[in-house]
Design a protein around this motif. Structure first.
Motif, PDB file in Angstrom:
ATOM      1  N   THR A  41       0.869  -1.182   0.000  1.00 43.65           N
ATOM      2  CA  THR A  41       0.000   0.000   0.000  1.00 43.65           C
ATOM      3  C   THR A  41       0.907   1.233   0.000  1.00 43.65           C
ATOM      4  OG1 THR A  41      -1.655  -1.190   1.293  1.00 43.65           O
ATOM      5  CG2 THR A  41      -1.812   1.211   1.293  1.00 43.65           C
ATOM      6  N   PHE A  42       0.666   2.136  -0.961  1.00 44.18           N
ATOM      7  CA  PHE A  42       1.514   3.331  -1.064  1.00 44.18           C
ATOM      8  C   PHE A  42       0.639   4.572  -1.234  1.00 44.18           C
ATOM      9  CE2 PHE A  42       4.143  -0.097  -3.028  1.00 44.18           C
ATOM     10  CZ  PHE A  42       5.067  -0.192  -1.999  1.00 44.18           C
ATOM     11  N   ALA A  43       1.002   5.652  -0.521  1.00 48.30           N
ATOM     12  CA  ALA A  43       0.175   6.854  -0.615  1.00 48.30           C
ATOM     13  C   ALA A  43       1.003   8.107  -0.817  1.00 48.30           C
ATOM     14  CB  ALA A  43      -0.669   6.989   0.650  1.00 48.30           C
ATOM     15  N   VAL A  44       0.341   9.086  -1.430  1.00 44.43           N
ATOM     16  CA  VAL A  44       0.895  10.440  -1.548  1.00 44.43           C
ATOM     17  C   VAL A  44       0.422  11.191  -0.299  1.00 44.43           C
ATOM     18  CG1 VAL A  44       0.878  12.567  -2.893  1.00 44.43           C
ATOM     19  CG2 VAL A  44       0.756  10.346  -4.070  1.00 44.43           C
ATOM     20  N   ALA A  45       1.363  11.581   0.545  1.00 39.46           N
ATOM     21  CA  ALA A  45       1.007  12.146   1.855  1.00 39.46           C
ATOM     22  C   ALA A  45       0.761  13.651   1.747  1.00 39.46           C
ATOM     23  CB  ALA A  45       2.109  11.837   2.870  1.00 39.46           C
ATOM     24  N   ASP A  46      -0.397  14.007   1.165  1.00 35.22           N
ATOM     25  CA  ASP A  46      -0.690  15.436   0.975  1.00 35.22           C
ATOM     26  C   ASP A  46      -1.034  16.133   2.294  1.00 35.22           C
ATOM     27  OD1 ASP A  46      -3.091  14.003   1.081  1.00 35.22           O
ATOM     28  OD2 ASP A  46      -4.099  15.214  -0.439  1.00 35.22           O
ATOM     29  N   LEU A  47      -1.642  15.393   3.240  1.00 38.08           N
ATOM     30  CA  LEU A  47      -1.957  16.034   4.530  1.00 38.08           C
ATOM     31  C   LEU A  47      -0.666  16.488   5.221  1.00 38.08           C
ATOM     32  CD1 LEU A  47      -4.653  13.565   5.950  1.00 38.08           C
ATOM     33  CD2 LEU A  47      -5.068  15.765   4.873  1.00 38.08           C
ATOM     34  N   GLY A  74       7.007   2.091 -11.937  1.00 39.70           N
ATOM     35  CA  GLY A  74       6.655   0.689 -12.144  1.00 39.70           C
ATOM     36  C   GLY A  74       5.716   0.174 -11.072  1.00 39.70           C
ATOM     37  N   LEU A  75       5.303   1.041 -10.153  1.00 34.63           N
ATOM     38  CA  LEU A  75       4.299   0.585  -9.182  1.00 34.63           C
ATOM     39  C   LEU A  75       3.007   0.382  -9.956  1.00 34.63           C
ATOM     40  CD1 LEU A  75       5.139   2.927  -6.191  1.00 34.63           C
ATOM     41  CD2 LEU A  75       5.724   0.511  -6.445  1.00 34.63           C
ATOM     42  N   ASP A  76       2.322  -0.714  -9.623  1.00 36.11           N
ATOM     43  CA  ASP A  76       1.208  -1.148 -10.452  1.00 36.11           C
ATOM     44  C   ASP A  76      -0.070  -1.133  -9.611  1.00 36.11           C
ATOM     45  OD1 ASP A  76      -0.657  -2.619 -11.808  1.00 36.11           O
ATOM     46  OD2 ASP A  76       0.559  -4.451 -11.938  1.00 36.11           O
ATOM     47  N   PRO A  77      -1.034  -0.286  -9.984  1.00 32.70           N
ATOM     48  CA  PRO A  77      -2.253  -0.156  -9.178  1.00 32.70           C
ATOM     49  C   PRO A  77      -3.077  -1.442  -9.097  1.00 32.70           C
ATOM     50  CG  PRO A  77      -2.285   1.342 -11.069  1.00 32.70           C
ATOM     51  CD  PRO A  77      -1.011   0.599 -11.137  1.00 32.70           C
ATOM     52  N   GLU A  78      -2.773  -2.401  -9.952  1.00 33.07           N
ATOM     53  CA  GLU A  78      -3.462  -3.703  -9.830  1.00 33.07           C
ATOM     54  C   GLU A  78      -2.882  -4.482  -8.648  1.00 33.07           C
ATOM     55  OE1 GLU A  78      -5.787  -5.278 -11.974  1.00 33.07           O
ATOM     56  OE2 GLU A  78      -6.063  -3.243 -12.765  1.00 33.07           O
ATOM     57  N   ARG A  79      -1.569  -4.373  -8.490  1.00 31.24           N
ATOM     58  CA  ARG A  79      -0.910  -5.161  -7.437  1.00 31.24           C
ATOM     59  C   ARG A  79      -0.756  -4.395  -6.132  1.00 31.24           C
ATOM     60  NH1 ARG A  79       4.458  -7.266  -9.784  1.00 31.24           N
ATOM     61  NH2 ARG A  79       4.274  -5.455 -11.153  1.00 31.24           N
ATOM     62  N   SER A  80      -0.624  -3.064  -6.219  1.00 29.77           N
ATOM     63  CA  SER A  80      -0.452  -2.250  -5.012  1.00 29.77           C
ATOM     64  C   SER A  80      -1.673  -1.350  -4.860  1.00 29.77           C
ATOM     65  CB  SER A  80       0.767  -1.343  -5.150  1.00 29.77           C
ATOM     66  OG  SER A  80       1.950  -2.093  -5.198  1.00 29.77           O
ATOM     67  N   THR A  81      -2.053  -1.086  -3.616  1.00 27.02           N
ATOM     68  CA  THR A  81      -3.094  -0.081  -3.380  1.00 27.02           C
ATOM     69  C   THR A  81      -2.393   1.273  -3.380  1.00 27.02           C
ATOM     70  OG1 THR A  81      -4.318  -1.662  -2.060  1.00 27.02           O
ATOM     71  CG2 THR A  81      -4.863   0.673  -1.741  1.00 27.02           C
ATOM     72  N   MET A  82      -2.766   2.146  -4.319  1.00 23.91           N
ATOM     73  CA  MET A  82      -2.061   3.440  -4.458  1.00 23.91           C
ATOM     74  C   MET A  82      -3.086   4.569  -4.401  1.00 23.91           C
ATOM     75  SD  MET A  82       0.341   2.248  -7.613  1.00 23.91           S
ATOM     76  CE  MET A  82       0.975   3.883  -7.968  1.00 23.91           C
ATOM     77  N   PHE A  83      -2.920   5.450  -3.426  1.00 27.04           N
ATOM     78  CA  PHE A  83      -3.958   6.475  -3.244  1.00 27.04           C
ATOM     79  C   PHE A  83      -3.369   7.767  -2.698  1.00 27.04           C
ATOM     80  CE2 PHE A  83      -4.461   6.380   1.418  1.00 27.04           C
ATOM     81  CZ  PHE A  83      -3.692   5.272   1.717  1.00 27.04           C
ATOM     82  N   ILE A  84      -4.276   8.731  -2.520  1.00 25.38           N
ATOM     83  CA  ILE A  84      -3.885  10.031  -1.981  1.00 25.38           C
ATOM     84  C   ILE A  84      -4.458  10.131  -0.569  1.00 25.38           C
ATOM     85  CG2 ILE A  84      -4.207  12.532  -2.300  1.00 25.38           C
ATOM     86  CD1 ILE A  84      -4.154  11.830  -5.361  1.00 25.38           C
TER      87      ILE A  84
END
Ligand code: TYM
Length: 332
Positions: A41-47, A74-84
């Motif tokens: 799980t990877f996120a863009v930490a805008d807060l 190469g992070l893949d939204p099918e395999r990793s949860t990627m969000f803001i």
């Protein structure tokens, strides 16, 4: 490996301008390497980004570009949860519960708070102070086993563990206690102009840091100008911080040990070595930039991906958050 038995990994990155070679070697490269083996799980930490003052339009565009860069790596939204981060309100909500279980004194000794409040003396806001609690919430919501970060985040990871241990003891088991995953090589990439300092995008000297999206000529120029010493040998030493940093970078990219790098360049001059480091870095980052240039043009697709990512993330986050709510005595 069956999904159920995979260990979990979570990490986040701030969308604060151009990401650097330090971010890449200290964190992002490992995120990519972990994607196959772990549930990631990877996120863009805008807060987190607004703990220092941001220009809204610029921040908005940096959030898109950071997400696009994660895809380009190469992070893949099918395999990793990627969000803001701000799209999943449980981060801020859990942070409140955790804040009420964190002591003022614990936050006051965070070195990053001390550094940042010295740097932004006109804006020592409460968010900057309690930032590690929000980071603990980011982590604990997803029950990760490992959190891949550079060495500068180690103290924040330790406080997240302390907060989790204390909460579990007071209220019963809710959180998994995470371990920091800090790479052996590249955990602390130093400035090319002052190797006593960490490489950072907030450094005003633009020659001190390499952006992941710099073009080849710029990367090579920055390495050619890297500050070294006048002694001449290419080996790792406390007295040769500039050269040691370049050896670390070369090792982290090529996978060679520092002894192998020392051998490869034994008898060579600094000029040749700096050029070689610049070249391996440019060759590694070039394809990422190429993919990025394409991905960033399709805003609608980026929005589709980060919205889907947030829905997936929230399904996990909500469960943990509800559990924490119940444990402290809130009514659902
Ligand atoms: P941030 O956005 O400053 O940096 C993102 C990642 O890059 C690493 N890093 C470096 N590694 C080696 N050498 C350097 N010169 C260098 N500069 C940066 C950082 O250690 C980090 O891993 N608070 C975090 C973001 C965050 C987070 C989280 C991380 C928010 N919530 C939850 C993990 C888990 C930060 O400001 O990183």
């Amino acid at each position: 490996m069956c999904e159920e038995s995979k260990k979990r990994v979570l990490s986040c990155i701030q969308p604060s301008g151009m990401l650097t070679l330090g971010n890449y070697l200290g964190a992002l490269k490992n995120w990519l390497n972990m994607q196959d083996e772990f549930e990631t799980t990877f996120a863009v930490a805008d807060l987190h980004a607004i703990t220092v003052r941001q220009e809204p339009a610029k921040l908005r565009s940096q959030i898109y570009s950071t997400y696009a860069l994660m895809l380009a790596l190469g992070l893949d939204p099918e395999r990793s949860t990627m969000f803001i981060q701000s799209h999943v309100p449980e981060h801020a909500q859990l942070a409140w519960i955790l804040s009420c279980n964190t002591q003022f004194g614990e936050m006051a000794r965070m070195t990053q708070f001390k550094d940042k409040s010295a740097k932004h003396a006109d804006n020592i806001n409460v968010g900057l102070f309690s930032y590690p609690v929000l980071m603990a919430a980011d982590i604990l919501l997803y029950k990760p086993d490992y959190v891949p970060v550079g060495a500068d985040q180690k103290q924040h990871l330790e406080i997240a563990r302390d907060i989790a241990i204390r909460f579990n003891r007071l209220y019963g088991d809710v959180f998994t206690i995470p371990d920091a995953y800090i790479p052996k090589t590249g955990a602390r990439v130093m400035s090319l102009q002052d190797p006593e300092k960490k490489m950072s995008k907030s450094d005003e000297n633009l020659n001190s840091w390499v952006a992941i999206l710099d073009d080849k000529d710029t990367i090579i120029r920055k390495f050619k100008r890297a500050v070294t010493d006048s002694e001449g040998g290419i080996y790792v030493s406390e007295d040769k911080k500039g050269i040691s940093n370049l050896i670390t970078i070369y090792s982290a990219i090529t996978g060679k040990t520092s002894a192998e790098v020392e051998n490869e360049f034994s008898g060579k001059g600094y000029g040749d070595f700096k050029l070689a480091v610049g070249e391996v870095v440019a060759d590694e980052l070039g394809p990422i930039k190429q993919r990025y240039d394409q991905i960033i043009t399709d805003k609608a697709e980026l929005e589709r991906l980060f919205r889907e990512g947030a829905e997936r993330a929230e399904r996990v986050a909500r469960k943990t958050y509800f559990k924490a709510m119940k444990k402290v005595g809130f009514v659902l």
